[in-house]
Write a protein that holds these residues in place. Sequence first.
Motif, PDB file in Angstrom:
ATOM      1  N   THR A 177      37.319  54.562  44.072  1.00 11.36           N
ATOM      2  CA  THR A 177      38.666  54.991  44.520  1.00 11.36           C
ATOM      3  C   THR A 177      39.161  53.969  45.534  1.00 11.36           C
ATOM      4  N   THR A 178      38.577  52.969  46.032  1.00 10.75           N
ATOM      5  CA  THR A 178      39.012  52.047  47.023  1.00 10.75           C
ATOM      6  C   THR A 178      39.361  50.576  46.250  1.00 10.75           C
ATOM      7  N   GLY A 179      38.982  50.098  45.174  1.00 10.37           N
ATOM      8  CA  GLY A 179      39.250  49.089  44.407  1.00 10.37           C
ATOM      9  C   GLY A 179      38.272  47.815  45.076  1.00 10.37           C
ATOM     10  N   ASN A 180      37.407  48.218  46.077  1.00  2.24           N
ATOM     11  CA  ASN A 180      36.440  47.389  46.795  1.00  2.24           C
ATOM     12  C   ASN A 180      35.337  48.061  47.172  1.00  2.24           C
ATOM     13  N   LEU A 181      34.517  48.571  46.431  1.00  3.14           N
ATOM     14  CA  LEU A 181      33.579  49.757  46.551  1.00  3.14           C
ATOM     15  C   LEU A 181      32.742  48.999  47.647  1.00  3.14           C
ATOM     16  N   PHE A 182      32.282  47.979  47.794  1.00  2.97           N
ATOM     17  CA  PHE A 182      31.116  47.407  48.881  1.00  2.97           C
ATOM     18  C   PHE A 182      31.829  46.896  49.934  1.00  2.97           C
ATOM     19  N   THR A 233      42.715  36.698  48.409  1.00  2.00           N
ATOM     20  CA  THR A 233      43.047  38.258  48.267  1.00  2.00           C
ATOM     21  C   THR A 233      41.932  38.722  47.386  1.00  2.00           C
ATOM     22  N   TYR A 234      41.144  39.982  47.586  1.00  2.00           N
ATOM     23  CA  TYR A 234      40.118  40.466  47.051  1.00  2.00           C
ATOM     24  C   TYR A 234      40.782  41.211  45.668  1.00  2.00           C
ATOM     25  N   ALA A 292      39.123  42.947  41.898  1.00  2.48           N
ATOM     26  CA  ALA A 292      37.990  43.702  41.445  1.00  2.48           C
ATOM     27  C   ALA A 292      36.865  42.685  40.940  1.00  2.48           C
ATOM     28  N   GLY A 293      35.644  43.010  41.458  1.00  4.52           N
ATOM     29  CA  GLY A 293      34.671  42.393  40.927  1.00  4.52           C
ATOM     30  C   GLY A 293      34.058  41.032  41.827  1.00  4.52           C
ATOM     31  N   ASP A 294      34.976  40.736  42.846  1.00  2.69           N
ATOM     32  CA  ASP A 294      34.930  39.609  43.763  1.00  2.69           C
ATOM     33  C   ASP A 294      33.476  40.012  44.495  1.00  2.69           C
ATOM     34  N   SER A 295      33.027  41.056  44.671  1.00  3.33           N
ATOM     35  CA  SER A 295      31.730  41.382  45.517  1.00  3.33           C
ATOM     36  C   SER A 295      30.669  40.701  44.965  1.00  3.33           C
ATOM     37  N   ARG A 296      30.614  40.240  43.334  1.00  2.00           N
ATOM     38  CA  ARG A 296      29.588  39.665  42.923  1.00  2.00           C
ATOM     39  C   ARG A 296      29.102  38.440  43.526  1.00  2.00           C
ATOM     40  N   ALA A 297      30.036  37.689  44.383  1.00  2.00           N
ATOM     41  CA  ALA A 297      29.800  36.530  44.641  1.00  2.00           C
ATOM     42  C   ALA A 297      28.941  36.658  46.243  1.00  2.00           C
ATOM     43  N   ASP A 298      28.829  37.690  46.635  1.00  2.00           N
ATOM     44  CA  ASP A 298      28.190  38.029  47.946  1.00  2.00           C
ATOM     45  C   ASP A 298      26.669  38.261  47.794  1.00  2.00           C
ATOM     46  N   VAL A 299      26.094  37.131  47.805  1.00  2.00           N
ATOM     47  CA  VAL A 299      24.819  37.323  47.387  1.00  2.00           C
ATOM     48  C   VAL A 299      23.809  36.644  48.107  1.00  2.00           C
ATOM     49  N   ALA A 300      24.443  36.067  49.439  1.00  2.00           N
ATOM     50  CA  ALA A 300      23.567  35.381  50.609  1.00  2.00           C
ATOM     51  C   ALA A 300      23.924  35.535  51.842  1.00  2.00           C
ATOM     52  N   LEU A 324      29.911  27.599  40.778  1.00  2.00           N
ATOM     53  CA  LEU A 324      30.587  27.405  42.053  1.00  2.00           C
ATOM     54  C   LEU A 324      32.076  27.447  41.822  1.00  2.00           C
ATOM     55  N   GLU A 325      32.518  27.017  40.918  1.00  2.00           N
ATOM     56  CA  GLU A 325      34.099  26.950  40.738  1.00  2.00           C
ATOM     57  C   GLU A 325      34.586  28.571  40.576  1.00  2.00           C
ATOM     58  N   GLU A 326      33.811  29.295  39.937  1.00  2.00           N
ATOM     59  CA  GLU A 326      34.135  30.955  39.875  1.00  2.00           C
ATOM     60  C   GLU A 326      34.335  31.516  41.324  1.00  2.00           C
ATOM     61  N   ILE A 327      33.377  30.905  42.240  1.00  2.00           N
ATOM     62  CA  ILE A 327      33.378  31.444  43.731  1.00  2.00           C
ATOM     63  C   ILE A 327      34.581  30.731  44.258  1.00  2.00           C
ATOM     64  N   ALA A 328      34.644  29.425  44.430  1.00  2.00           N
ATOM     65  CA  ALA A 328      35.657  28.914  45.117  1.00  2.00           C
ATOM     66  C   ALA A 328      36.989  29.064  44.607  1.00  2.00           C
ATOM     67  N   VAL A 329      37.251  28.897  43.348  1.00  2.00           N
ATOM     68  CA  VAL A 329      38.500  29.063  42.875  1.00  2.00           C
ATOM     69  C   VAL A 329      39.099  30.490  42.523  1.00  2.00           C
ATOM     70  N   THR A 330      38.133  31.359  41.798  1.00  2.00           N
ATOM     71  CA  THR A 330      38.468  32.608  41.311  1.00  2.00           C
ATOM     72  C   THR A 330      38.444  33.658  42.228  1.00  2.00           C
ATOM     73  N   VAL A 331      37.089  33.537  43.011  1.00  2.00           N
ATOM     74  CA  VAL A 331      36.897  34.684  43.899  1.00  2.00           C
ATOM     75  C   VAL A 331      37.777  34.321  45.191  1.00  2.00           C
ATOM     76  N   LEU A 332      37.618  33.116  45.775  1.00  2.00           N
ATOM     77  CA  LEU A 332      38.140  32.876  46.963  1.00  2.00           C
ATOM     78  C   LEU A 332      39.754  32.174  47.099  1.00  2.00           C
ATOM     79  N   ASP A 333      40.188  32.187  45.665  1.00  2.00           N
ATOM     80  CA  ASP A 333      41.684  31.886  45.558  1.00  2.00           C
ATOM     81  C   ASP A 333      41.701  30.375  46.043  1.00  2.00           C
ATOM     82  N   GLY A 334      40.584  29.464  46.054  1.00  2.00           N
ATOM     83  CA  GLY A 334      40.826  28.428  46.852  1.00  2.00           C
ATOM     84  C   GLY A 334      40.847  27.217  45.770  1.00  2.00           C
ATOM     85  N   ILE A 335      40.520  26.003  46.332  1.00  2.00           N
ATOM     86  CA  ILE A 335      40.617  24.728  45.869  1.00  2.00           C
ATOM     87  C   ILE A 335      39.212  24.379  46.008  1.00  2.00           C
TER      88      ILE A 335
END
Length: 906
Positions: free
Chosen positions: A715-720, A728-729, A731-739, A808-819
């Motif tokens: 119901t929140t779109g960011n369950l965790f 910007t968060y 859906a599914g970005d929480s997969r990168a929170d592993v450490a 690594l690119e999936e986290i830096a670019v896709t999840v963190l919307d970064g470079i």
Amino acid sequence: MTAQRTLCFSTAALLAAATGAYAPAGFAKDNEVNTTGATLFRGFYEANSQGSDAIDVDGDGITTDLDVPTVDLLFGFFNTQARGIGSGNGFQELVDFGGNNGPGAPWASGNYDSNDYATRNAGAVTPSSAFTGDVIFDIASVDVPSSWFVTDTRAGAAWDNSPFTGGAPTPGYGNSQITSNPVATGNGALAGGGQSNQLKSLTPTGGGTTLNLNQGSPDRQTLFDTQIAWTPIAPFANYGAEVDSNGSAAGGEGEVRKTTLQHGYVTGRTETGENLVFVARDSGSGTRNGFANSIGVDPSWAVGDNAGAKGGSGDSQFDRLGPDFVPSNKGGSSRMEGTVQNHRLAVGYSGLADGLGSSSRAGDDSVDGDYHLLAVANDTDANWDGSSYVYPVLNKTTDNNVIFNGDPNTGFQIGGSQTFVTEGDPQAGRIIVNTSTGEARFDENAPLGANEVEFVGNGSGNPTMFSPYAALYMRNIITSLGNAVANADADGTPGDFLANSFALAPGVEVLPDVTNTDIFVQDAGFSQTLRDTLFNNPSLLPAENISPSYGPNATQLNRYGKASDRTALTDGLTYTDGQNGSADYVANNGGTIGEGASMFVGDAIADRNAIAGDFNNDGTRSAADVAAMVNAYENSGAIGASDTTDAAGNTISSRSNLAGSDANAALELLGDFNGDGNFDLNDVRYGADGLFVKGRSGDTLDRKQNFIDVDNASTTGNLFGTTLATGTYDAGDSRADVAGSGQEAKGWAPQGQDGTVDLQDLDYVYAQFVGLDLDGSEGVEWSNLDEAVFADLSADMNGDLVINRADLEEIAVTVLDGIYGDVNFNGQIEQGDLDAVLQNWGQTNTGYSGGDYSANGVVEQADLDIVLQNWGSTAAPDFRGVVVPEPATLALLGLGGLAMLRRRSA
């Protein structure tokens, strides 16, 4: 191998005759015989026949022969005591406290790591009051040959080492450096961890005389093996785990490949990425050693979920779900069995038989439906037909595929060679017994006196055992085994008991090849005569009550196993179903099922909760369950209670919302994946991280899609409640929170998350593949066990079962919307990102945060190029294959900084 077989000892005559002077100075053993080691073999020590007289040890003119009938028990002549602490642990105790390095502390002093005693005195189980003074151990009962338990400290450790290469020990065998992960307890603390998985040493733990296995050229410190029997070891599973190597859409059939077991016990996950709970014994266990070697795994690498410290044989609290639950390093077969019964995702192994009939190990418990035996494919054998799975059969018929096991498509080929290890050759030396006083001594030359008889030994000249009583005990067993093999007068003797309870090794068609232990070959000690005798007279075979099928059916009392036992909480604390763990599980409609109770087919709650993770109630665990799991979590408050808010700020509604649509679901039975007794957000993360493989492409794990589905269903779109270091968060970005939590655990429950995706996560993913690529693919493929053994699949960010720079690119670019390469997360590539490269130039394994953007293990030109190619960029271009751009001054800036760095280094 021949030198390590039953009844086949070296005949090298290197030592003069023994005279009894070997006994430690000032220590009298009298008639005590002390054995330590295998728990799997306890039935032998608890049987009267283990001390039946086959060779007239006491010289009374009577030998045991039930055909006469006569039974001549030697208890009284021998005062025997055995204890089960695991084969390797017993082996180490023989090294530490045997004749060369003993004695140890008094038996009953609590100085020995076990509560499992079996004492024999005058034919009855009694307390150990007859054992006074310090203890010298005479025999180590080991489930495999002694050499299989010895750590080789040379370089060369590898997960698939066998004990021997050619005719010599394999370098690095038993020498895994992997230690166990900590367990995150219910109160957020850490329990255990740091447990070694290495095998044993021939040097005493506290220092002393180093022993050896040089049976071809023995001396006073040589250990000798006497093989007693072949003991089958069976893999089994909780029905809730839904084990199925065929990937059938119909659900688990209880079929498992050896290669699947390899993956599970080396990494904690299957080759498909599924995170079942692979329960392992501690590395001192002979059952673990025999099982691991039989599936082609060095026992020191067969860690399973590899969490927590070693438990003792009496530590049942670690088997029960709750704050004390530990999934591995089990200190006894009963601890293994209890853990598999309780955890609905668990897979384990245990001895198929122990000679105790109705109280046997895996066989009889499977008939009761406590757990379910697995059919095994011998797919590591080149002669496997590609489809056959074999259930073990151990009974008095020619269908007994433990004995008649030569065909890998029909034979059950997992087990261990039950071996008695002694200091000195038990058959060497002349022993004189005074039949009047019961006194026994080694003496090669003295004439016999009144009331004396002699046992001349094998004439080898080998060093004798330290105790003549222990040597006579061993000779009595060896002779009765020979009679059993020859089908001579063996009734009622130790050999008869072993033949009818386990498997006489010379009659077993194939046994492990010591250079490739998952391949079974005809052994040097094989007796075609015995094999034919057993085949033609199946009444001589063992009889064990074993159910040769998987799943609830009439022969298994139509049971799905048991409702998990939980640790009873005190001080008013409860689990998430409002119960304190002392009685029941509660379903959504208020119905109950008792903890530890049998889950019978036809009971509505049992039927509904049979498969762990089957939240949509379609009879299988699949990707279709993710949304239903999230819905259950978001409505998992106590029945009738008001809505609450969890630690992540999510609303938890009353279970009464579920009662109408899913009345019989007991969420703590259905969804307690991490074993803490609750169904909570940690279990949802466990499911997304490692379950629900069916329904995905190739029926393999897709972490990315699992986490996306979790958020889309919430119901929140960011369950965790995950936060990002930048961006910007989605859906599914929480997969990168592993450490970040300090609790990262490969192969066990995901517990490394700290609530934020940042550089710690990038560096953790980096560490899961940099330096681990062995095939030139620039990453770790989960299918390649040589690589996967060191990696945590939670680092797979894009769901392709490969860990590499793309993650690594999936986290830096896709999840963190970064470079990619923006290590300070300021939105552009600039001086700070260049500094990370320049300051670590030439350094290895610096992590992503240390400037190794190319993830090749060293900070070098490739990393500088990535910075220069993207200098000043505020977007996330695809830099791969792009030529270094102008202006040239930018390149000069980087090169100038590099030159300055080199001058400073110089």
